[in-house]
Design a protein around this motif. Sequence first.
Motif, mmCIF file in Angstrom:
data_model
loop_
_atom_site.group_PDB
_atom_site.id
_atom_site.type_symbol
_atom_site.label_atom_id
_atom_site.label_comp_id
_atom_site.label_asym_id
_atom_site.label_seq_id
_atom_site.Cartn_x
_atom_site.Cartn_y
_atom_site.Cartn_z
ATOM 1 N N GLY A 109 0.961 37.016 40.650
ATOM 2 C CA GLY A 109 1.292 38.188 39.987
ATOM 3 C C GLY A 109 2.080 37.698 38.745
ATOM 4 N N ASP A 110 3.187 36.467 39.282
ATOM 5 C CA ASP A 110 4.042 35.607 38.094
ATOM 6 C C ASP A 110 3.948 35.320 36.996
ATOM 7 N N PHE A 111 4.258 35.809 35.868
ATOM 8 C CA PHE A 111 3.925 35.397 34.571
ATOM 9 C C PHE A 111 5.161 34.996 33.284
ATOM 10 N N VAL A 112 4.986 34.663 33.085
ATOM 11 C CA VAL A 112 6.162 34.306 32.054
ATOM 12 C C VAL A 112 6.412 35.250 31.205
ATOM 13 N N ASP A 113 7.502 35.732 30.273
ATOM 14 C CA ASP A 113 7.657 37.163 30.344
ATOM 15 C C ASP A 113 6.847 36.238 28.999
ATOM 16 N N ALA A 114 5.251 37.206 28.103
ATOM 17 C CA ALA A 114 5.146 36.592 26.381
ATOM 18 C C ALA A 114 6.517 36.804 25.315
ATOM 19 N N GLU A 115 6.915 38.368 25.075
ATOM 20 C CA GLU A 115 7.713 38.189 24.035
ATOM 21 C C GLU A 115 9.094 37.809 24.132
ATOM 22 N N LEU A 116 8.850 37.770 25.881
ATOM 23 C CA LEU A 116 10.891 36.724 25.471
ATOM 24 C C LEU A 116 10.187 35.045 25.377
#
Length: 146
Positions: A114-121
């Motif tokens: 469930g961990d992903f890089v924050d797309a907006e950031l």
Amino acid sequence: MTQKKLPEWVPSSGLQLHLSGIHFDAIRLRGVRGEAVLHHLATLTDGDPGPVVREIAGARWTYFLLAPGASQDFDWPPGTKCFGPATRDQYVGIPAPHGNTYPLSWRCGAPEAGDFVDAELLHGVVTAQLMPEEYDLGEHRYSGWR
């Protein structure tokens, strides 16, 4: 000591290619630009930017793994390659958490499920890095990362 639960798409040993847009999307940057974006992203996230894969040979690509479909919400600037839902197959190499995974490795450790890089950031940091004008990241303001 508890062991974190790895996503199903992280192999237990070696490397595996995975079709982008299914388990994750990926944003790829080359060489020092990828490292610079990762450095700034890690600073903004207190050292936990999410899953990032680094290629340590050739072009020295850095892959930022986003939630499936998250990459299509943004216009990525020139200099980035978006691996997301597409009409043609695009694969990304995924290393195991440990062992011989040359030439790929996890830059900040293998992710938990469930961990992903924050797309907006990430989009904000990449845009600030690759665009010459100043870009506002909310409370953080960066200029001249070139």
